[in-house]
Design a protein around this motif. Structure first.
Motif, PDB file in Angstrom:
ATOM      1  N   ALA A  66       0.836  -1.201   0.000  1.00 50.50           N
ATOM      2  CA  ALA A  66       0.000   0.000   0.000  1.00 50.50           C
ATOM      3  C   ALA A  66       0.872   1.254   0.000  1.00 50.50           C
ATOM      4  CB  ALA A  66      -0.916   0.000   1.223  1.00 50.50           C
ATOM      5  N   ALA A  67       1.994   1.226   0.709  1.00 49.71           N
ATOM      6  CA  ALA A  67       2.914   2.369   0.717  1.00 49.71           C
ATOM      7  C   ALA A  67       3.507   2.593  -0.671  1.00 49.71           C
ATOM      8  CB  ALA A  67       4.023   2.146   1.739  1.00 49.71           C
ATOM      9  N   LEU A  68       3.786   1.528  -1.386  1.00 49.12           N
ATOM     10  CA  LEU A  68       4.294   1.648  -2.750  1.00 49.12           C
ATOM     11  C   LEU A  68       3.250   2.280  -3.667  1.00 49.12           C
ATOM     12  CD1 LEU A  68       6.670   1.027  -4.618  1.00 49.12           C
ATOM     13  CD2 LEU A  68       5.631  -1.193  -5.047  1.00 49.12           C
ATOM     14  N   LEU A  69       1.999   1.884  -3.516  1.00 46.86           N
ATOM     15  CA  LEU A  69       0.919   2.487  -4.314  1.00 46.86           C
ATOM     16  C   LEU A  69       0.741   3.966  -3.984  1.00 46.86           C
ATOM     17  CD1 LEU A  69      -1.805  -0.292  -4.347  1.00 46.86           C
ATOM     18  CD2 LEU A  69      -0.505   0.596  -6.271  1.00 46.86           C
ATOM     19  N   ILE A  70       0.836   4.320  -2.722  1.00 46.70           N
ATOM     20  CA  ILE A  70       0.718   5.723  -2.328  1.00 46.70           C
ATOM     21  C   ILE A  70       1.850   6.538  -2.949  1.00 46.70           C
ATOM     22  CG2 ILE A  70       0.889   7.305  -0.367  1.00 46.70           C
ATOM     23  CD1 ILE A  70      -0.655   5.224   1.261  1.00 46.70           C
ATOM     24  N   ALA A  71       3.062   5.992  -2.958  1.00 39.42           N
ATOM     25  CA  ALA A  71       4.195   6.694  -3.569  1.00 39.42           C
ATOM     26  C   ALA A  71       3.973   6.881  -5.068  1.00 39.42           C
ATOM     27  CB  ALA A  71       5.478   5.920  -3.313  1.00 39.42           C
ATOM     28  N   LEU A  72       3.410   5.881  -5.734  1.00 40.99           N
ATOM     29  CA  LEU A  72       3.128   5.984  -7.161  1.00 40.99           C
ATOM     30  C   LEU A  72       2.079   7.053  -7.435  1.00 40.99           C
ATOM     31  CD1 LEU A  72       3.511   4.731 -10.022  1.00 40.99           C
ATOM     32  CD2 LEU A  72       1.552   3.294  -9.458  1.00 40.99           C
ATOM     33  N   PHE A  73       0.997   7.053  -6.673  1.00 42.58           N
ATOM     34  CA  PHE A  73      -0.048   8.069  -6.852  1.00 42.58           C
ATOM     35  C   PHE A  73       0.474   9.463  -6.530  1.00 42.58           C
ATOM     36  CE2 PHE A  73      -3.351   4.612  -5.996  1.00 42.58           C
ATOM     37  CZ  PHE A  73      -3.540   4.400  -7.354  1.00 42.58           C
ATOM     38  N   SER A  74       1.359   9.559  -5.566  1.00 38.33           N
ATOM     39  CA  SER A  74       1.943  10.845  -5.209  1.00 38.33           C
ATOM     40  C   SER A  74       2.742  11.420  -6.363  1.00 38.33           C
ATOM     41  CB  SER A  74       2.838  10.686  -3.984  1.00 38.33           C
ATOM     42  OG  SER A  74       3.571  11.852  -3.744  1.00 38.33           O
ATOM     43  N   PHE A  75       3.552  10.594  -6.994  1.00 35.27           N
ATOM     44  CA  PHE A  75       4.355  11.057  -8.123  1.00 35.27           C
ATOM     45  C   PHE A  75       3.480  11.501  -9.287  1.00 35.27           C
ATOM     46  CE2 PHE A  75       6.364  10.006 -12.197  1.00 35.27           C
ATOM     47  CZ  PHE A  75       7.390  10.943 -12.169  1.00 35.27           C
ATOM     48  N   VAL A  76       2.492  10.707  -9.619  1.00 37.73           N
ATOM     49  CA  VAL A  76       1.627  11.029 -10.753  1.00 37.73           C
ATOM     50  C   VAL A  76       0.813  12.290 -10.485  1.00 37.73           C
ATOM     51  CG1 VAL A  76      -0.357  10.208 -12.093  1.00 37.73           C
ATOM     52  CG2 VAL A  76       1.529   8.663 -11.592  1.00 37.73           C
ATOM     53  N   SER A  77       0.255  12.410  -9.308  1.00 40.94           N
ATOM     54  CA  SER A  77      -0.568  13.583  -9.013  1.00 40.94           C
ATOM     55  C   SER A  77       0.273  14.852  -8.904  1.00 40.94           C
ATOM     56  CB  SER A  77      -1.380  13.376  -7.748  1.00 40.94           C
ATOM     57  OG  SER A  77      -0.533  13.340  -6.619  1.00 40.94           O
ATOM     58  N   SER A  78       1.462  14.763  -8.342  1.00 41.41           N
ATOM     59  CA  SER A  78       2.329  15.937  -8.255  1.00 41.41           C
ATOM     60  C   SER A  78       2.773  16.389  -9.639  1.00 41.41           C
ATOM     61  CB  SER A  78       3.555  15.641  -7.399  1.00 41.41           C
ATOM     62  OG  SER A  78       3.173  15.389  -6.082  1.00 41.41           O
ATOM     63  N   SER A  79       3.073  15.440 -10.494  1.00 39.85           N
ATOM     64  CA  SER A  79       3.462  15.794 -11.863  1.00 39.85           C
ATOM     65  C   SER A  79       2.305  16.449 -12.603  1.00 39.85           C
ATOM     66  CB  SER A  79       3.916  14.551 -12.618  1.00 39.85           C
ATOM     67  OG  SER A  79       5.017  13.963 -11.993  1.00 39.85           O
ATOM     68  N   ALA A  80       1.106  15.915 -12.454  1.00 44.15           N
ATOM     69  CA  ALA A  80      -0.056  16.488 -13.123  1.00 44.15           C
ATOM     70  C   ALA A  80      -0.377  17.886 -12.599  1.00 44.15           C
ATOM     71  CB  ALA A  80      -1.261  15.574 -12.947  1.00 44.15           C
ATOM     72  N   MET A  81      -0.276  18.079 -11.288  1.00 43.37           N
ATOM     73  CA  MET A  81      -0.560  19.405 -10.728  1.00 43.37           C
ATOM     74  C   MET A  81       0.489  20.426 -11.146  1.00 43.37           C
ATOM     75  SD  MET A  81      -2.001  18.944  -6.939  1.00 43.37           S
ATOM     76  CE  MET A  81      -2.601  17.347  -6.480  1.00 43.37           C
ATOM     77  N   ALA A  82       1.757  20.015 -11.200  1.00 41.63           N
ATOM     78  CA  ALA A  82       2.803  20.934 -11.637  1.00 41.63           C
ATOM     79  C   ALA A  82       2.606  21.329 -13.094  1.00 41.63           C
ATOM     80  CB  ALA A  82       4.169  20.291 -11.451  1.00 41.63           C
ATOM     81  N   LYS A  83       2.225  20.377 -13.914  1.00 36.33           N
ATOM     82  CA  LYS A  83       1.968  20.685 -15.325  1.00 36.33           C
ATOM     83  C   LYS A  83       0.762  21.598 -15.465  1.00 36.33           C
ATOM     84  CE  LYS A  83       1.625  18.442 -19.781  1.00 36.33           C
ATOM     85  NZ  LYS A  83       1.562  17.178 -20.495  1.00 36.33           N
TER      86      LYS A  83
END
Length: 92
Positions: A66-83
């Motif tokens: 679950a921690a690995l999934l949270i890290a994956l979602f964190s990366f994707v959402s941060s990248s999308a918000m920055a863009k």
């Protein structure tokens, strides 16, 4: 589980709870969009750390997945918000 490890886990979870409350305050009151994006990313990071500590406490591999999934979602959402902040759109 030893008393020292149990106490350390309780202390770590308490510290993460206090830090998450402070980050939520920054998320709500952040004067700029960049502050809010950083606060949301930090909340994802705290959630990942809580899952790792709970995995140690309960001796279960499921928490680490679950921690690995949270890290994956964190990366994707941060990248999308920055863009979105830079260009005004996520999908070109």
């Amino acid at each position: 589980m030893s008393a020292l490890l149990s106490g350390a886990i309780a202390f770590a979870l308490g510290c993460y709870a206090v830090a998450s409350v402070l980050v939520v305050i920054r998320l709500i009151r952040g004067p700029r969009a960049q502050d809010r994006v950083f606060a949301l990313d930090l909340l994802y990071f705290h959630a990942m750390l809580v899952m790792l500590v709970l995995g140690i406490r309960h001796r279960s591999d499921t928490y680490f997945d679950a921690a690995l999934l949270i890290a994956l979602f964190s990366f994707v959402s941060s990248s999308a918000m920055a863009k979105f902040i830079l260009r005004g759109e996520v999908i070109e």
